[in-house]
Scaffold this active site. Structure first.
Site, PDB file in Angstrom:
ATOM      1  N   ASP A   5      13.415  -7.353   1.887  1.00 11.84           N
ATOM      2  CA  ASP A   5      14.173  -8.625   0.685  1.00 11.84           C
ATOM      3  C   ASP A   5      13.719  -7.993  -0.353  1.00 11.84           C
ATOM      4  O   ASP A   5      15.088  -8.422  -1.519  1.00 11.84           O
ATOM      5  CB  ASP A   5      12.728  -9.491   0.255  1.00 11.84           C
ATOM      6  CG  ASP A   5      11.379  -9.118   0.091  1.00 11.84           C
ATOM      7  OD1 ASP A   5      11.377  -8.013  -0.135  1.00 11.84           O
ATOM      8  OD2 ASP A   5      10.939 -10.361  -0.113  1.00 11.84           O
ATOM      9  N   SER A   6      13.980  -6.526  -0.533  1.00 13.23           N
ATOM     10  CA  SER A   6      14.615  -5.617  -1.906  1.00 13.23           C
ATOM     11  C   SER A   6      15.793  -5.756  -1.627  1.00 13.23           C
ATOM     12  O   SER A   6      16.832  -4.889  -2.688  1.00 13.23           O
ATOM     13  CB  SER A   6      14.199  -4.757  -1.717  1.00 13.23           C
ATOM     14  OG  SER A   6      14.652  -3.577  -0.353  1.00 13.23           O
ATOM     15  N   ASP A  39      11.587  -8.174   7.174  1.00 20.09           N
ATOM     16  CA  ASP A  39      10.557  -8.209   5.663  1.00 20.09           C
ATOM     17  C   ASP A  39      11.253 -10.107   5.871  1.00 20.09           C
ATOM     18  O   ASP A  39      12.351 -10.670   5.301  1.00 20.09           O
ATOM     19  CB  ASP A  39      11.909  -8.091   4.713  1.00 20.09           C
ATOM     20  CG  ASP A  39      10.159  -7.689   3.454  1.00 20.09           C
ATOM     21  OD1 ASP A  39       8.784  -7.904   3.729  1.00 20.09           O
ATOM     22  OD2 ASP A  39      10.462  -7.350   2.819  1.00 20.09           O
ATOM     23  N   LYS A  94       7.090  -7.689   8.318  1.00 23.88           N
ATOM     24  CA  LYS A  94       5.984  -7.798   7.270  1.00 23.88           C
ATOM     25  C   LYS A  94       5.854  -9.056   6.789  1.00 23.88           C
ATOM     26  O   LYS A  94       7.309  -9.785   6.470  1.00 23.88           O
ATOM     27  CB  LYS A  94       6.453  -6.790   6.727  1.00 23.88           C
ATOM     28  CG  LYS A  94       5.866  -6.418   5.368  1.00 23.88           C
ATOM     29  CD  LYS A  94       6.573  -4.837   4.600  1.00 23.88           C
ATOM     30  CE  LYS A  94       7.006  -5.260   3.170  1.00 23.88           C
ATOM     31  NZ  LYS A  94       7.123  -6.133   2.616  1.00 23.88           N
ATOM     32  N   GLU A 130       1.146  -0.926  -2.053  1.00 27.86           N
ATOM     33  CA  GLU A 130       2.647  -0.441  -3.057  1.00 27.86           C
ATOM     34  C   GLU A 130       1.688  -0.570  -3.820  1.00 27.86           C
ATOM     35  O   GLU A 130       0.936  -1.142  -4.698  1.00 27.86           O
ATOM     36  CB  GLU A 130       3.778  -1.651  -2.797  1.00 27.86           C
ATOM     37  CG  GLU A 130       4.829  -1.650  -3.578  1.00 27.86           C
ATOM     38  CD  GLU A 130       5.581  -2.278  -4.085  1.00 27.86           C
ATOM     39  OE1 GLU A 130       6.287  -2.869  -2.727  1.00 27.86           O
ATOM     40  OE2 GLU A 130       6.122  -1.999  -4.681  1.00 27.86           O
TER      41      GLU A 130
HETATM   42  O1  KIV Z   1      11.112  -5.369   0.094  1.00 30.85           O
HETATM   43  C1  KIV Z   1      10.675  -4.332   0.873  1.00 30.85           C
HETATM   44  O2  KIV Z   1      11.448  -3.293  -0.560  1.00 30.85           O
HETATM   45  C2  KIV Z   1       9.979  -3.531   0.582  1.00 30.85           C
HETATM   46  C3  KIV Z   1       9.255  -2.372  -0.141  1.00 30.85           C
HETATM   47  C4  KIV Z   1       8.495  -1.849  -0.809  1.00 30.85           C
HETATM   48  C5  KIV Z   1       8.171  -1.798   0.996  1.00 30.85           C
HETATM   49  O3  KIV Z   1       8.827  -4.434   0.996  1.00 30.85           O
END
Ligand code: KIV
Length: 281
Positions: free
Chosen positions: A50-51, A89, A119, A188
């Site tokens: 979700d980044s 995610d 995730k 993290e």
């Molecule tokens: O969304 C993301 O990029 C993440 C990573 C930092 C593991 O959850």
């Protein structure tokens, strides 16, 4: 086409079995052409994080990610991937409020996008959702320590688990996620000693981001690794390329060629001559 030999697709059992045998390489990715390159390069887990909200859409945090958007990006990545395990995610509020809704949303990542797993962020407090998703035979990767969806509760993107109490909480969360059946856990931004302890304590792989060298694998964000993030450079990021310079120079060269008339050339242009039509008897 890559020169690399064809390799068998990896799987969730492969990830679990890698613990103690070999380190796991994981990157985030959000689009098909990038996913194809990372897959060909041998990245073993592709996380459609979700980044994407921050890296691609320019938001200040991940909270505005939606299910439809995450499924669309995940589908693009899964379609381009032959070998790596693709993980979707789950965005903010897609699993926290109601376990039944969590299962439906997790299922979309597998059924609509072609992911192998999802995730989720959080430990014991989200166990009902984790258990429900796992009961539907959808593999789950946990994510604890700095969980960006809890940004406002945590007061910012800060290292977690520095004090004894918070370190104990994170260890308990890791054990609870592993006991529930998560196949791996992202750690993290926690001290490396805490990550080492958790890695020794749980039977499934830990994937560290800002969690030191003792984790079973490492994950970083695509745009950070490729040098596409300009403003923010966390201490734990290692840049492997400088695509900012490559892209800016290429775009600058295009501007010069257009202005000077150097582009397009004769070879890059069509002629007015029509192709000859051949008579077919
Ligand atoms: O969304 C993301 O990029 C993440 C990573 C930092 C593991 O959850």
């Amino acid at each position: 086409m890559s020169d690399l030999p064809e390799r068998d697709p990896l799987s969730i059992p492969w990830i679990v079995a890698a613990k103690g045998r070999e380190k796991i390489a994981m990157l985030t990715v959000y689009d098909a052409p990038s996913a194809r390159l990372l897959d060909e390069a041998g990245i073993e887990i592709l996380l459609v994080g979700d980044s994407v909200e921050m890296t691609v859409y320019g938001e200040a945090n991940t909270l505005s990610a939606t299910m439809d958007q995450m499924v669309r990006h995940s589908r693009a990545v899964a379609r381009a991937t032959k070998r790596a395990v693709v993980i979707g995610d789950m965005p903010f509020l897609s699993y926290q409020a109601d376990p039944a809704r969590a299962v439906e949303n997790a299922g979309r990542f597998l059924a609509e996008a072609g992911c192998a797993a999802v995730k989720v962020e959080g430990g014991r407090r989200i166990l009902p959702a984790v258990q429900a998703i796992l009961a539907a035979d959808i593999p789950v990767m946990g994510h604890i320590g700095l969980t960006p969806q809890s940004l406002h509760k945590l007061g910012g993107f800060k290292v977690q688990g520095r004090e004894e109490d918070s370190a104990r909480e994170i260890r308990e969360d890791a054990k609870a996620l592993a006991d529930a059946g998560c196949f791996a856990v992202v750690l993290e931004c926690v001290p490396e000693t805490l990550a080492a302890q958790i890695t020794a304590e749980i039977p499934v792989p830990t994937l560290g981001i800002g969690a030191g060298p003792h984790c079973d694998g490492q994950v970083l964000v695509y745009h950070d690794v490729m040098g596409l993030t300009r403003d923010l450079r966390p201490k734990f990021v290692r840049r492997y390329a400088d695509l900012t310079t490559v892209i800016r120079d290429a775009a600058g060269a295009f501007v010069s060629d257009v202005k000077s008339g150097n582009f397009p050339s004769k070879e890059e242009s069509f002629t007015g001559a029509r192709p000859t039509l051949r008579r077919v008897n």
